[in-house]
Design a protein around this motif. Sequence first.
Motif, PDB file in Angstrom:
ATOM      1  N   LEU A  82      13.989 -24.448 -78.309  1.00 33.05           N
ATOM      2  CA  LEU A  82      14.739 -23.592 -77.391  1.00 33.05           C
ATOM      3  C   LEU A  82      15.564 -22.542 -78.132  1.00 33.05           C
ATOM      4  O   LEU A  82      15.860 -21.482 -77.567  1.00 33.05           O
ATOM      5  CB  LEU A  82      15.653 -24.444 -76.505  1.00 33.05           C
ATOM      6  N   ARG A  83      15.938 -22.815 -79.365  1.00 27.11           N
ATOM      7  CA  ARG A  83      16.665 -21.801 -80.142  1.00 27.11           C
ATOM      8  C   ARG A  83      15.777 -20.583 -80.400  1.00 27.11           C
ATOM      9  O   ARG A  83      16.266 -19.460 -80.524  1.00 27.11           O
ATOM     10  CB  ARG A  83      17.148 -22.388 -81.467  1.00 27.11           C
ATOM     11  N   ASP A  84      14.490 -20.816 -80.475  1.00 27.79           N
ATOM     12  CA  ASP A  84      13.552 -19.706 -80.696  1.00 27.79           C
ATOM     13  C   ASP A  84      13.262 -18.954 -79.400  1.00 27.79           C
ATOM     14  O   ASP A  84      13.096 -17.734 -79.405  1.00 27.79           O
ATOM     15  CB  ASP A  84      12.234 -20.233 -81.281  1.00 27.79           C
ATOM     16  N   ASP A  85      13.208 -19.692 -78.299  1.00 27.74           N
ATOM     17  CA  ASP A  85      12.849 -19.044 -77.025  1.00 27.74           C
ATOM     18  C   ASP A  85      13.244 -19.953 -75.861  1.00 27.74           C
ATOM     19  O   ASP A  85      12.916 -21.142 -75.870  1.00 27.74           O
ATOM     20  CB  ASP A  85      11.342 -18.774 -76.976  1.00 27.74           C
ATOM     21  N   VAL A  86      13.961 -19.409 -74.884  1.00 26.88           N
ATOM     22  CA  VAL A  86      14.298 -20.150 -73.669  1.00 26.88           C
ATOM     23  C   VAL A  86      13.339 -19.703 -72.568  1.00 26.88           C
ATOM     24  O   VAL A  86      13.396 -18.551 -72.116  1.00 26.88           O
ATOM     25  CB  VAL A  86      15.762 -19.911 -73.242  1.00 26.88           C
ATOM     26  N   TRP A  88      12.556 -19.286 -69.194  1.00 29.51           N
ATOM     27  CA  TRP A  88      13.177 -19.325 -67.871  1.00 29.51           C
ATOM     28  C   TRP A  88      12.130 -19.478 -66.776  1.00 29.51           C
ATOM     29  O   TRP A  88      11.038 -18.915 -66.847  1.00 29.51           O
ATOM     30  CB  TRP A  88      13.994 -18.057 -67.626  1.00 29.51           C
ATOM     31  N   ARG A  93      16.967 -16.475 -63.715  1.00 26.05           N
ATOM     32  CA  ARG A  93      17.970 -15.576 -64.304  1.00 26.05           C
ATOM     33  C   ARG A  93      18.477 -14.566 -63.273  1.00 26.05           C
ATOM     34  O   ARG A  93      19.680 -14.270 -63.218  1.00 26.05           O
ATOM     35  CB  ARG A  93      17.390 -14.840 -65.509  1.00 26.05           C
ATOM     36  N   LEU A 119      23.385 -24.756 -74.916  1.00 22.10           N
ATOM     37  CA  LEU A 119      22.513 -23.723 -75.481  1.00 22.10           C
ATOM     38  C   LEU A 119      21.899 -22.884 -74.362  1.00 22.10           C
ATOM     39  O   LEU A 119      21.864 -21.650 -74.439  1.00 22.10           O
ATOM     40  CB  LEU A 119      21.429 -24.404 -76.314  1.00 22.10           C
ATOM     41  N   VAL A 120      21.420 -23.543 -73.320  1.00 22.31           N
ATOM     42  CA  VAL A 120      20.826 -22.827 -72.190  1.00 22.31           C
ATOM     43  C   VAL A 120      21.881 -22.005 -71.460  1.00 22.31           C
ATOM     44  O   VAL A 120      21.639 -20.860 -71.066  1.00 22.31           O
ATOM     45  CB  VAL A 120      20.126 -23.813 -71.239  1.00 22.31           C
ATOM     46  N   ALA A 122      24.494 -20.664 -72.719  1.00 18.94           N
ATOM     47  CA  ALA A 122      24.811 -19.491 -73.537  1.00 18.94           C
ATOM     48  C   ALA A 122      23.742 -18.410 -73.431  1.00 18.94           C
ATOM     49  O   ALA A 122      24.033 -17.223 -73.601  1.00 18.94           O
ATOM     50  CB  ALA A 122      24.986 -19.915 -74.991  1.00 18.94           C
ATOM     51  N   ALA A 123      22.498 -18.825 -73.138  1.00 21.12           N
ATOM     52  CA  ALA A 123      21.407 -17.862 -73.004  1.00 21.12           C
ATOM     53  C   ALA A 123      21.288 -17.290 -71.590  1.00 21.12           C
ATOM     54  O   ALA A 123      20.550 -16.336 -71.367  1.00 21.12           O
ATOM     55  CB  ALA A 123      20.083 -18.524 -73.390  1.00 21.12           C
ATOM     56  N   ALA A 124      22.016 -17.873 -70.651  1.00 18.27           N
ATOM     57  CA  ALA A 124      21.995 -17.410 -69.253  1.00 18.27           C
ATOM     58  C   ALA A 124      22.727 -16.077 -69.130  1.00 18.27           C
ATOM     59  O   ALA A 124      23.437 -15.657 -70.053  1.00 18.27           O
ATOM     60  CB  ALA A 124      22.642 -18.464 -68.364  1.00 18.27           C
TER      61      ALA A 124
END
Length: 216
Positions: A82-86, A88, A93, A119-120, A122-124
């Motif tokens: 998931l650090r490389d790609d989330v 969705w 989103r 982590l998710v 933070a990517a939202a």
Amino acid sequence: MTSRLAAVLWDMDGTLIDSEPIWIAQQFVLAERHGGSWSQEQGLALVGSDMHDTAVAMQAAGVDLEETELVATLERAVIDSLRDDVPWRPGARELMAALHAEGVPQAIATTSSHEMAALVAAAAPAGSIGVVVGAEDVTRTKPSPEPYLRAAELLGVAATDCVAVEDSANGLRSAVASGTAALAVPNDAALPEDGDFTTWPTLAGRTVDDLRALLG
């Protein structure tokens, strides 16, 4: 009169993000590394389950690790991915951003770890997720209502004024038992055909008013 939507409480795996294929892929890797056997059907059967159930199933399949190490190894592999790609889910989103723009609080309530959920979050879309409830933040995970009740409590709202969005049968039981307006958005897991919940085929194209209507 418009219904009050105090908050939206999101399940994570399979609902906000399409992470179930990642979990299952890493289950295969772990089983093969330890000389065990695994199948797609076994992975799908665990969707919505807590990590204890996953550990027990993988130990029975031949993974010779104690539960804590097994869970940590599996979660670390998924987090690294998931650090490389989330990945969705469709419309997630966009709907989170629309809710944030209208000042509707949002939380993640998941059976995965707090670290993964953070982590998710933070990517939202910026500022959209105000609270994260992971597996270690409650005494009982789904299908207990505790994760959703805790999320509502941390947001300072009544669960009965919230919509909870889910993709699994265990998650729906949790959402319904908590008193939220439960919304099912099917993905990989088998869901009951009927119950005290609403089903949307996708989040794509849905609006904040659509969510409000669920509380009507």
